[in-house]
Enzyme design. Structure first.
Site, PDB file in Angstrom:
ATOM      1  N   LYS A 120       0.812  -1.216   0.000  1.00 29.17           N
ATOM      2  CA  LYS A 120       0.000   0.000   0.000  1.00 29.17           C
ATOM      3  C   LYS A 120       0.849   1.272   0.000  1.00 29.17           C
ATOM      4  O   LYS A 120       0.392   2.308  -0.480  1.00 29.17           O
ATOM      5  CB  LYS A 120      -0.956  -0.004   1.192  1.00 29.17           C
ATOM      6  CG  LYS A 120      -1.780  -1.280   1.345  1.00 29.17           C
ATOM      7  CD  LYS A 120      -2.628  -1.604   0.127  1.00 29.17           C
ATOM      8  CE  LYS A 120      -3.144  -3.034   0.157  1.00 29.17           C
ATOM      9  NZ  LYS A 120      -3.731  -3.487  -1.111  1.00 29.17           N
ATOM     10  N   LYS A 162      -1.861   2.668   9.104  1.00 26.84           N
ATOM     11  CA  LYS A 162      -2.280   1.498   8.324  1.00 26.84           C
ATOM     12  C   LYS A 162      -1.087   0.602   8.029  1.00 26.84           C
ATOM     13  O   LYS A 162       0.033   1.088   7.903  1.00 26.84           O
ATOM     14  CB  LYS A 162      -2.904   1.929   6.991  1.00 26.84           C
ATOM     15  CG  LYS A 162      -4.175   2.741   7.110  1.00 26.84           C
ATOM     16  CD  LYS A 162      -4.720   3.101   5.736  1.00 26.84           C
ATOM     17  CE  LYS A 162      -6.028   3.862   5.857  1.00 26.84           C
ATOM     18  NZ  LYS A 162      -6.612   4.172   4.542  1.00 26.84           N
ATOM     19  N   GLY A 168      -8.213  -3.669   3.226  1.00 25.38           N
ATOM     20  CA  GLY A 168      -9.497  -4.159   3.716  1.00 25.38           C
ATOM     21  C   GLY A 168      -9.737  -3.868   5.187  1.00 25.38           C
ATOM     22  O   GLY A 168     -10.613  -4.468   5.781  1.00 25.38           O
ATOM     23  N   TYR A 206      -6.758  11.292   8.699  1.00 24.53           N
ATOM     24  CA  TYR A 206      -7.973  10.500   8.879  1.00 24.53           C
ATOM     25  C   TYR A 206      -9.201  11.311   8.472  1.00 24.53           C
ATOM     26  O   TYR A 206      -9.360  12.456   8.909  1.00 24.53           O
ATOM     27  CB  TYR A 206      -8.102  10.057  10.343  1.00 24.53           C
ATOM     28  CG  TYR A 206      -9.347   9.256  10.623  1.00 24.53           C
ATOM     29  CD1 TYR A 206      -9.506   7.996  10.058  1.00 24.53           C
ATOM     30  CD2 TYR A 206     -10.359   9.759  11.436  1.00 24.53           C
ATOM     31  CE1 TYR A 206     -10.660   7.252  10.299  1.00 24.53           C
ATOM     32  CE2 TYR A 206     -11.509   9.021  11.685  1.00 24.53           C
ATOM     33  CZ  TYR A 206     -11.650   7.772  11.113  1.00 24.53           C
ATOM     34  OH  TYR A 206     -12.781   7.038  11.354  1.00 24.53           O
ATOM     35  N   ILE A 207     -10.031  10.711   7.646  1.00 22.74           N
ATOM     36  CA  ILE A 207     -11.288  11.354   7.266  1.00 22.74           C
ATOM     37  C   ILE A 207     -12.393  10.763   8.129  1.00 22.74           C
ATOM     38  O   ILE A 207     -12.576   9.558   8.176  1.00 22.74           O
ATOM     39  CB  ILE A 207     -11.604  11.167   5.768  1.00 22.74           C
ATOM     40  CG1 ILE A 207     -10.447  11.722   4.934  1.00 22.74           C
ATOM     41  CG2 ILE A 207     -12.906  11.855   5.404  1.00 22.74           C
ATOM     42  CD1 ILE A 207     -10.723  11.791   3.464  1.00 22.74           C
ATOM     43  N   ASN A 294      -7.656  -2.687  -6.281  1.00 23.56           N
ATOM     44  CA  ASN A 294      -7.887  -4.131  -6.306  1.00 23.56           C
ATOM     45  C   ASN A 294      -7.608  -4.640  -7.716  1.00 23.56           C
ATOM     46  O   ASN A 294      -8.170  -4.145  -8.675  1.00 23.56           O
ATOM     47  CB  ASN A 294      -9.316  -4.455  -5.903  1.00 23.56           C
ATOM     48  CG  ASN A 294      -9.618  -3.973  -4.507  1.00 23.56           C
ATOM     49  OD1 ASN A 294      -8.829  -4.178  -3.588  1.00 23.56           O
ATOM     50  ND2 ASN A 294     -10.726  -3.294  -4.328  1.00 23.56           N
ATOM     51  N   ARG A 296      -8.270  -7.544  -9.056  1.00 22.53           N
ATOM     52  CA  ARG A 296      -9.061  -8.752  -9.303  1.00 22.53           C
ATOM     53  C   ARG A 296     -10.482  -8.373  -9.701  1.00 22.53           C
ATOM     54  O   ARG A 296     -10.865  -7.209  -9.611  1.00 22.53           O
ATOM     55  CB  ARG A 296      -9.151  -9.560  -8.006  1.00 22.53           C
ATOM     56  CG  ARG A 296      -9.769  -8.726  -6.887  1.00 22.53           C
ATOM     57  CD  ARG A 296     -10.142  -9.466  -5.637  1.00 22.53           C
ATOM     58  NE  ARG A 296     -10.983  -8.652  -4.785  1.00 22.53           N
ATOM     59  CZ  ARG A 296     -10.562  -7.743  -3.913  1.00 22.53           C
ATOM     60  NH1 ARG A 296      -9.270  -7.520  -3.749  1.00 22.53           N
ATOM     61  NH2 ARG A 296     -11.416  -7.036  -3.187  1.00 22.53           N
ATOM     62  N   ARG A 342     -25.546  -8.765  -0.186  1.00 20.88           N
ATOM     63  CA  ARG A 342     -24.797 -10.006   0.065  1.00 20.88           C
ATOM     64  C   ARG A 342     -25.570 -10.819   1.095  1.00 20.88           C
ATOM     65  O   ARG A 342     -25.784 -10.355   2.220  1.00 20.88           O
ATOM     66  CB  ARG A 342     -23.398  -9.693   0.613  1.00 20.88           C
ATOM     67  CG  ARG A 342     -22.541  -8.904  -0.357  1.00 20.88           C
ATOM     68  CD  ARG A 342     -21.120  -8.827   0.162  1.00 20.88           C
ATOM     69  NE  ARG A 342     -20.302  -7.980  -0.674  1.00 20.88           N
ATOM     70  CZ  ARG A 342     -18.973  -7.923  -0.612  1.00 20.88           C
ATOM     71  NH1 ARG A 342     -18.330  -8.663   0.288  1.00 20.88           N
ATOM     72  NH2 ARG A 342     -18.288  -7.127  -1.407  1.00 20.88           N
TER      73      ARG A 342
HETATM   74  C1  MV4 Z   1      -9.466   5.424   5.989  1.00 18.87           C
HETATM   75  C2  MV4 Z   1     -10.572   5.989   6.634  1.00 18.87           C
HETATM   76  C3  MV4 Z   1     -10.515   7.336   6.923  1.00 18.87           C
HETATM   77  N1  MV4 Z   1      -9.417   8.043   6.632  1.00 18.87           N
HETATM   78  N2  MV4 Z   1      -8.399   6.181   5.716  1.00 18.87           N
HETATM   79  C4  MV4 Z   1     -11.089   0.922   5.883  1.00 18.87           C
HETATM   80  C5  MV4 Z   1     -10.739  -0.134   4.907  1.00 18.87           C
HETATM   81  C6  MV4 Z   1      -9.390   0.191   4.431  1.00 18.87           C
HETATM   82  N3  MV4 Z   1      -9.272  -0.107   3.038  1.00 18.87           N
HETATM   83  C7  MV4 Z   1      -9.218   1.640   4.709  1.00 18.87           C
HETATM   84  N4  MV4 Z   1     -10.317   2.046   5.543  1.00 18.87           N
HETATM   85  C8  MV4 Z   1     -10.468   3.323   5.923  1.00 18.87           C
HETATM   86  N5  MV4 Z   1      -9.424   4.136   5.646  1.00 18.87           N
HETATM   87  C9  MV4 Z   1      -8.394   7.458   6.041  1.00 18.87           C
HETATM   88  N6  MV4 Z   1      -7.311   8.189   5.761  1.00 18.87           N
HETATM   89  C10 MV4 Z   1     -11.662   5.173   6.905  1.00 18.87           C
HETATM   90  C11 MV4 Z   1     -11.603   3.831   6.578  1.00 18.87           C
HETATM   91  C12 MV4 Z   1     -12.762   3.065   6.904  1.00 18.87           C
HETATM   92  C13 MV4 Z   1     -13.607   2.565   5.913  1.00 18.87           C
HETATM   93  C14 MV4 Z   1     -13.349   2.748   4.560  1.00 18.87           C
HETATM   94  C15 MV4 Z   1     -14.176   2.226   3.616  1.00 18.87           C
HETATM   95  C16 MV4 Z   1     -15.308   1.503   3.992  1.00 18.87           C
HETATM   96  C17 MV4 Z   1     -15.576   1.316   5.310  1.00 18.87           C
HETATM   97  C18 MV4 Z   1     -14.736   1.834   6.290  1.00 18.87           C
HETATM   98  C19 MV4 Z   1     -15.038   1.633   7.635  1.00 18.87           C
HETATM   99  C20 MV4 Z   1     -14.195   2.117   8.589  1.00 18.87           C
HETATM  100  C21 MV4 Z   1     -13.060   2.846   8.238  1.00 18.87           C
END
Ligand code: MV4
Length: 449
Positions: A120, A162, A168, A206-207, A294, A296, A342
């Site tokens: 990533k 992360k 995921g 962080y959003i 992704n 795939r 799903r």
């Molecule tokens: C984030 C985020 C907020 N800010 N990154 C969750 C899955 C992984 N692929 C990354 N994720 C997130 N990354 C930043 N900078 C919030 C999430 C996140 C989220 C993202 C997509 C769908 C569901 C989610 C549930 C919790 C947190």
């Protein structure tokens, strides 16, 4: 224009996606080989394929992840290509490389591209260089707490840590103040090392209330690429998507064009081929940021197929044959609205798997209803694999009529003998915020039921 003809495909997967791939192969006059574990002798993908080979014991590590067994099955049956589906070996650079070395076409992008997107940190760097907006954060893996604090102060709190090998949602940590950074960094590194055998982590802004929007792309091996619009995937629980829809209720045609153009340009820059998905976080102010790619076919691909009338699996196979895409962006049009629920074999109260025998089954039909599944009456859902037993997909002219169609289809769907997520989906369809399209990735946390 074809470099190689594909006459026979081995499907290195199980369940609904294995059946889904077989359906398209049949339409294309391509022979199919199913592989299966000892637990899957009675599985539908085994019955519908032209040939079937047992590749090992029930646990995935001994069967669907068993590369030597799968390659042997491919050699014995003399297939031209392997379709990996999703999960299992679909995003294994090693597996794609071994297929290539054995002169079996891996239906997906080049191994190096799979590897690049699997890291990533490298994916972020590559996307930034290709002009894709990324969130402010660390350009390299974080070494120590001092570096973490320096970067966090630069981008501002809250931040998210992360795992570089993650994805995921596994091993993420939100940090809201400087005092908590050092401890969380160490915990994140330890967790990442345990989960992925790679302790490398990075930091991003962080959003708080994002939407998860993803763009589907199709790229051939000659630099032609189109996008198929977006999917809205915000409704998930514990990083497992529950339902997806296309188009997103909040994306305008202008925004779609912008996000799509960014994704297409990135594909061309990295030499991407096959189907792929760009995951974005959409901020409340409309800005979007790259999250992951992704490499795939995805579980939720049907909603895109419904609104574009493009068979994504068929395109993957044609691309793997070396064919030209044969159409351009203006040939891709979006018709109506599609939703996918799903259906998982799980206890909706306890969120635990509910394997066992399906004693009675009714699958809904009628206008605009599609069911992708590999279950049948009397089928025993094994405890070894993912709990998804079916995908209920509807298509209608508007979002409102699609929701009404999903409700009546969910009401007509009967699965007895095991617990499923059907009642949960019915509650979501009746939720006012869902109906208004007013939600974020926090929807399920705030959901009253
Ligand atoms: C984030 C985020 C907020 N800010 N990154 C969750 C899955 C992984 N692929 C990354 N994720 C997130 N990354 C930043 N900078 C919030 C999430 C996140 C989220 C993202 C997509 C769908 C569901 C989610 C549930 C919790 C947190």
């Amino acid at each position: 224009m074809k470099k190689r003809e594909i006459r026979k495909i081995l499907i290195a997967n199980r369940g609904e996606i294995a059946c889904r791939i077989i359906w398209t192969c049949k339409e294309m006059g391509i022979k199919t080989v199913a592989v299966h574990s000892e637990a899957d002798r009675e599985a539908l993908h085994v019955r519908f394929a032209d040939e079937a080979i047992c590749i090992g014991a029930a646990p995935s590590a001994q069967s669907y992840l068993n590369i030597p067994a799968i390659i042997s099955a491919a050699e014995i049956t003399n297939v031209d290509a392997i379709h990996p589906g999703y999960g299992f070996l679909a995003e294994s650079e090693t597996f794609a490389k071994i297929c290539e070395d054995c002169n079996i076409k891996f239906i997906g992008p080049r191994p190096e591209v799979i590897g690049m997107m699997g890291d990533k940190v490298e994916a972020r760097r590559t996307m930034k260089a290709a002009g894709v907006p990324i969130l402010p954060g660390s350009p390299d893996p974080i070494e120590d707490a001092d570096e973490a604090i320096r970067i966090a102060k630069e981008i501002g709190f809250p931040v998210i840590i992360k795992a570089a090998a993650g994805g995921g949602g596994r091993g993420m940590r939100i940090v809201r103040q400087e005092e908590d950074l050092a401890t969380n960094l160490e915990l994140a590194q330890t967790e990442a090392l345990a989960a992925f055998k790679n302790g490398s982590v990075y930091i991003e802004r962080y959003i708080e209330r994002p939407r998860h929007i993803e763009i589907q792309v199709l790229a051939d091996e000659h630099g032609n690429c189109v996008h198929l619009g977006e999917r809205e995937c915000s409704i998930q629980r514990r990083h497992q998507k529950l339902l997806e829809e296309a188009p997103s209720p909040v994306i305008t045609p202008e925004q779609r064009e912008k996000m799509g153009a960014v994704a297409v340009k990135a594909c061309q820059e990295i030499g991407y081929s096959s189907a792929g998905t760009f995951e974005f976080l959409l901020d409340e102010d409309g800005s979007f940021y790259f999250m992951e790619m992704n490499t795939r076919i995805q579980v939720e691909h049907p909603v895109t197929e419904m609104i574009t009338v493009i068979d994504i699996v068929r395109n993957q196979i044609l691309i793997a044959e070396g064919a030209d895409l044969g159409y351009v962006q203006s040939d891709v049009q979006i018709f109506g609205h599609s939703i996918e629920c799903r259906i998982n074999a799980e206890d909706p109260e306890k969120f635990t798997p509910s394997p066992g025998r399906i004693t009675a089954l009714n699958l809904p039909g009628g206008p605009g209803v599609r069911v992708d599944t590999a279950v049948y009456p009397g089928y025993v859902v094994p405890p070894y694999y993912d709990s998804m037993i079916a995908k209920l997909i509807v298509h209608a002219r508007t979002r409102e009529t699609a929701i009404a169609r999903m409700r009546r289809a969910l009401e007509a769907m009967v699965v007895e003998g095991i617990k499923t997520t059907i009642p949960l989906h019915l509650k979501i369809m009746s939720d006012e915020k869902f109906q208004k399209g007013d939600f974020s990735t926090k929807f399920m946390e705030e959901f009253q039921h």
